[in-house]
Scaffold this motif. Structure first.
Motif, PDB file in Angstrom:
ATOM      1  N   GLN A 189       0.803  -1.093  -0.138  1.00 45.94           N
ATOM      2  CA  GLN A 189       0.146   0.060  -0.165  1.00 45.94           C
ATOM      3  C   GLN A 189       0.983   1.155   0.051  1.00 45.94           C
ATOM      4  N   VAL A 190       2.045   1.286   0.752  1.00 45.93           N
ATOM      5  CA  VAL A 190       2.721   2.435   0.829  1.00 45.93           C
ATOM      6  C   VAL A 190       3.485   2.649  -0.432  1.00 45.93           C
ATOM      7  N   ALA A 191       3.738   1.450  -1.283  1.00 49.23           N
ATOM      8  CA  ALA A 191       4.279   1.805  -2.376  1.00 49.23           C
ATOM      9  C   ALA A 191       3.491   2.306  -3.612  1.00 49.23           C
ATOM     10  N   VAL A 192       2.131   2.111  -3.470  1.00 50.95           N
ATOM     11  CA  VAL A 192       1.195   2.646  -4.412  1.00 50.95           C
ATOM     12  C   VAL A 192       0.774   3.927  -4.297  1.00 50.95           C
ATOM     13  N   ILE A 193       0.860   4.477  -2.823  1.00 51.29           N
ATOM     14  CA  ILE A 193       0.325   5.784  -2.335  1.00 51.29           C
ATOM     15  C   ILE A 193       1.598   6.763  -2.804  1.00 51.29           C
ATOM     16  N   TYR A 194       2.749   6.065  -3.132  1.00 53.02           N
ATOM     17  CA  TYR A 194       3.925   6.930  -3.493  1.00 53.02           C
ATOM     18  C   TYR A 194       3.757   7.234  -5.016  1.00 53.02           C
ATOM     19  N   ARG A 195       3.137   6.591  -5.736  1.00 50.31           N
ATOM     20  CA  ARG A 195       2.853   6.860  -7.101  1.00 50.31           C
ATOM     21  C   ARG A 195       1.964   8.156  -7.369  1.00 50.31           C
ATOM     22  N   GLY A 196       1.126   8.597  -6.361  1.00 46.47           N
ATOM     23  CA  GLY A 196       0.538   9.953  -6.548  1.00 46.47           C
ATOM     24  C   GLY A 196      -1.194   9.580  -6.646  1.00 46.47           C
ATOM     25  N   MET A 197      -1.681  10.711  -6.778  1.00 49.83           N
ATOM     26  CA  MET A 197      -3.227  10.564  -7.073  1.00 49.83           C
ATOM     27  C   MET A 197      -3.607  10.157  -8.397  1.00 49.83           C
ATOM     28  N   GLU A 198      -3.011  10.486  -9.472  1.00 51.17           N
ATOM     29  CA  GLU A 198      -3.521   9.850 -10.859  1.00 51.17           C
ATOM     30  C   GLU A 198      -3.354   8.314 -10.587  1.00 51.17           C
ATOM     31  N   THR A 199      -2.403   7.761 -10.170  1.00 51.46           N
ATOM     32  CA  THR A 199      -2.206   6.245 -10.108  1.00 51.46           C
ATOM     33  C   THR A 199      -3.441   5.791  -9.215  1.00 51.46           C
ATOM     34  N   ILE A 200      -4.084   6.517  -8.372  1.00 47.41           N
ATOM     35  CA  ILE A 200      -5.140   6.036  -7.502  1.00 47.41           C
ATOM     36  C   ILE A 200      -6.134   5.889  -8.218  1.00 47.41           C
ATOM     37  N   ARG A 201      -6.513   7.146  -9.157  1.00 44.50           N
ATOM     38  CA  ARG A 201      -7.604   7.194 -10.047  1.00 44.50           C
ATOM     39  C   ARG A 201      -7.716   6.021 -10.989  1.00 44.50           C
ATOM     40  N   ARG A 202      -6.629   5.902 -11.677  1.00 48.85           N
ATOM     41  CA  ARG A 202      -6.478   4.640 -12.524  1.00 48.85           C
ATOM     42  C   ARG A 202      -6.827   3.387 -11.829  1.00 48.85           C
ATOM     43  N   PHE A 203      -6.293   3.171 -10.674  1.00 51.79           N
ATOM     44  CA  PHE A 203      -6.431   1.810  -9.998  1.00 51.79           C
ATOM     45  C   PHE A 203      -8.009   1.709  -9.618  1.00 51.79           C
ATOM     46  N   GLU A 204      -8.527   2.876  -9.221  1.00 51.59           N
ATOM     47  CA  GLU A 204      -9.923   2.665  -8.831  1.00 51.59           C
ATOM     48  C   GLU A 204     -10.918   2.293 -10.035  1.00 51.59           C
ATOM     49  N   ASN A 205     -10.409   2.837 -11.142  1.00 44.08           N
ATOM     50  CA  ASN A 205     -11.341   2.551 -12.469  1.00 44.08           C
ATOM     51  C   ASN A 205     -11.602   1.253 -12.728  1.00 44.08           C
ATOM     52  N   TRP A 206     -10.449   0.317 -12.588  1.00 39.84           N
ATOM     53  CA  TRP A 206     -10.508  -1.037 -12.887  1.00 39.84           C
ATOM     54  C   TRP A 206     -10.840  -1.922 -11.737  1.00 39.84           C
ATOM     55  N   ALA A 207     -10.576  -1.509 -10.464  1.00 39.92           N
ATOM     56  CA  ALA A 207     -10.472  -2.426  -9.499  1.00 39.92           C
ATOM     57  C   ALA A 207     -12.104  -2.656  -8.861  1.00 39.92           C
ATOM     58  N   ALA A 208     -12.870  -1.320  -9.289  1.00 41.75           N
ATOM     59  CA  ALA A 208     -14.158  -1.509  -8.898  1.00 41.75           C
ATOM     60  C   ALA A 208     -15.228  -2.610  -9.449  1.00 41.75           C
ATOM     61  N   PHE A 367       2.867  15.476   1.019  1.00 44.75           N
ATOM     62  CA  PHE A 367       1.781  14.578   0.894  1.00 44.75           C
ATOM     63  C   PHE A 367       2.530  13.126   1.261  1.00 44.75           C
ATOM     64  N   ARG A 368       3.494  12.646   0.567  1.00 39.88           N
ATOM     65  CA  ARG A 368       4.122  11.309   0.862  1.00 39.88           C
ATOM     66  C   ARG A 368       4.488  11.179   2.214  1.00 39.88           C
ATOM     67  N   THR A 369       5.046  12.486   2.788  1.00 41.42           N
ATOM     68  CA  THR A 369       5.618  12.038   4.201  1.00 41.42           C
ATOM     69  C   THR A 369       4.413  11.689   4.974  1.00 41.42           C
ATOM     70  N   GLY A 370       3.248  12.473   4.868  1.00 46.51           N
ATOM     71  CA  GLY A 370       2.131  12.241   5.697  1.00 46.51           C
ATOM     72  C   GLY A 370       1.534  10.937   5.599  1.00 46.51           C
ATOM     73  N   ALA A 371       1.557  10.277   4.261  1.00 45.10           N
ATOM     74  CA  ALA A 371       1.176   8.955   4.048  1.00 45.10           C
ATOM     75  C   ALA A 371       1.800   8.127   4.998  1.00 45.10           C
ATOM     76  N   LEU A 372       3.471   8.264   5.124  1.00 42.74           N
ATOM     77  CA  LEU A 372       4.117   7.382   5.729  1.00 42.74           C
ATOM     78  C   LEU A 372       4.013   7.504   7.158  1.00 42.74           C
ATOM     79  N   VAL A 373       3.576   8.660   7.804  1.00 38.34           N
ATOM     80  CA  VAL A 373       3.363   8.974   9.143  1.00 38.34           C
ATOM     81  C   VAL A 373       1.902   7.981   9.431  1.00 38.34           C
ATOM     82  N   THR A 374       0.996   8.056   8.593  1.00 44.06           N
ATOM     83  CA  THR A 374      -0.263   7.472   8.711  1.00 44.06           C
ATOM     84  C   THR A 374      -0.007   5.890   8.885  1.00 44.06           C
ATOM     85  N   ALA A 375       0.897   5.308   7.674  1.00 47.38           N
ATOM     86  CA  ALA A 375       1.052   4.068   7.757  1.00 47.38           C
ATOM     87  C   ALA A 375       1.680   3.556   9.116  1.00 47.38           C
TER      88      ALA A 375
END
Length: 510
Positions: A189-208, A367-375
């Protein structure tokens, strides 16, 4: 600047397009200073590209996950039948959709994330209060979802590898292979979030659609095991429709609302990329209540079927899938659960706290540092304890979360819609001494409304299994309605305090 501010907006540093969207005026330097960074600045209109499908897919991807499954199946486990469980969840999601759309409006209009949006009501510095509360809740959710993903790897891999994996030596109450599975899923999960919001958008499109198909496959498998769909519908309620059901209904409804009360706050983190208000409104209205109700329907039928087949309801889909001996089925179940969990956890539980923690110190935390703190915090919270039983999961964790966050939603809606009529000054959201600076960066009225609403919402709640007893026993009658009590109290109190402040200022000026 005084601690109350006029509602008129100076247009000099921002422009409003014909469709109502607002951005920093062309040629004007973007806000800078200690309260701004590239992740928190308004998204330019050219960068707001998400369509109705993108928002719908986002919700399908977030709603169709293992935690959503356990919400519905957990209601079966505590005594409801499938009709009562689906009714409770459908109503809850229609209710929570309202604040979701109201707070989401600021996203496509101004291109700002939740912590910046909260500055208008709590103050430029004070916004850290709701942002940190929301972030810590997300840490808990991220941990729960990561434990679920790790559990999927552990149980299903154990079926493939054998006892050397599933019966490995225990450490801290769980096999070391379970801890390893948890760690593997955490890293993914940490690896995916480091790719940014556009990667998340594409992932959600096919995962749904992938996850939705997986849910229907599990329904077909369970119906074949039960000898048809009849047994899935025939499991009776242990509560009936009398007093026993309605006594359980209120805390269950608040728990279901609490499940998405987090997103009702930070939905601007996503709608800030919206192409239009219509895109976010239609996308959310189509995506949230419909998919949650459908998924609830599927999960309660499968859980009812497990009760008919195995003699007791198996409310955890991972443990249910692990009961099959078909290798292909196991692999498919593993991939489906992992995709579903990745889909919701990254979108709902990493994006928001990444922005929230960045808001604390924009110049130091990206943004990426905040994600790591969350994890990291997600592990410290010990999510395996929160997820250990449906009673504590639904009524304690979700009830407390919903009650506390409902207070923030009430303040945001009151400030943005009632007081400001959806008008904000973009530049002042990022600077010292502006209209949102209030007193030393804090709006004490919002803080008072938040504390008062929070105390009434959760003060009388049963904190078991976290702690024994209720902090304020006299507030017990309000405990079952925590989210509604928190939202209503904070909204009314905030409006009263802000109105009193405006009248005081007017008399001073006169």
């Amino acid at each position: 600047m005084t601690d109350t501010a006029p509602w008129g907006i100076s247009p000099s540093a921002q422009v409003t397009l014909a469709d109502g969207r607002v951005e920093i005026a062309p040629g004007t330097p973007p806000p800078s200073g200690p309260y701004a960074n590239v992740d928190l600045l308004p998204v330019p209109v050219t960068g707001r590209t998400w369509t109705t499908y993108n928002f719908s897919a986002l919700w399908v991807g977030m709603a169709h996950n293992t935690a959503s499954w356990t919400l519905a199946s957990g209601l079966i486990a505590v005594g409801m039948d499938w009709k009562q469980a689906v009714f409770t969840i459908a109503l809850a999601n229609l209710i929570v959709l309202v604040p979701m759309l109201l707070t989401g409006h600021a996203g496509p209009k101004y291109g700002i994330p939740f912590p910046v949006f909260a500055r208008a009501s709590f103050g430029v510095r004070g916004a850290n209060l709701p942002a940190v509360v929301r972030a810590l809740v997300a840490c808990g959710w991220f941990g729960i979802q990561t434990w679920i993903g790790g559990e999927a790897i552990y149980f299903l891999a154990g079926k493939l590898i054998g006892d050397s994996w599933s019966k490995a030596a225990e450490f801290g109450g769980h096999a070391w292979t379970m801890w390893l599975s948890f760690a593997i899923f955490w890293v993914i999960q940490v690896a995916v979030i480091y790719r940014g919001m556009e990667t998340i958008r594409r992932f959600e499109n096919w995962a749904a659609p992938f996850v939705l198909v997986g849910a229907f496959v599990m329904l077909g498998w369970m119906s074949s095991k039960a000898g048809g769909f009849g047994p899935l519908f025939d499991q009776p309620s242990k509560l009936g429709w009398g007093a026993d059901f309605w006594k359980l209904f209120a805390p269950s409804l608040m728990g279901m609302i609490g499940f998405w009360s987090t997103l009702s706050l930070n939905i601007p983190d996503f709608t800030r990329y919206g192409k239009s208000q219509q895109a976010q409104t239609r996308g959310q209205a189509l995506g949230l209540p419909t998919t949650m109700t459908l998924f609830a329907f599927l999960s309660v039928l499968v859980t009812s079927g497990s009760q008919a087949v195995y003699g007791e309801p198996v409310w955890d889909p991972v443990q249910l899938a692990a009961k099959t001996d078909n290798v292909v089925g196991l692999l498919y179940a593993l991939v489906t659960v992992l995709v579903a969990t990745l889909s919701v956890n990254i979108a709902a539980n990493l994006v928001s706290p990444a922005f929230d923690f960045s808001n604390i110190a924009p110049r130091k935390i990206s943004f990426r540092t905040g994600a790591l703190v969350t994890a990291v915090l997600a592990v410290v919270i010990c999510p395996w304890k929160l997820y250990s039983d449906p009673q504590g999961y639904i009524f304690t964790w979700l009830g407390l979360v919903g009650g506390l966050l409902g207070t923030v939603a009430g303040i945001l809606v009151a400030d943005y819609w009632v007081l400001r009529r959806s008008r904000l000054d973009l530049v002042d959201l990022y600077r010292t001494g502006g209209r949102y600076w209030y007193a030393a960066g804090w709006n004490w009225r919002a803080v008072v409304a938040f504390v008062a609403g929070g105390v009434l919402a959760i003060g009388g709640a049963d904190f078991h299994p976290l702690i024994d007893g209720r902090p304020i026993p006299a507030l017990k009658p309000l405990a079952d309605y925590g989210w509604a009590v928190g939202l209503g109290t904070s909204m009314v109190l905030y409006l009263l305090l802000m109105s009193a402040g405006s009248r005081t200022r007017e008399r001073t000026v006169a």
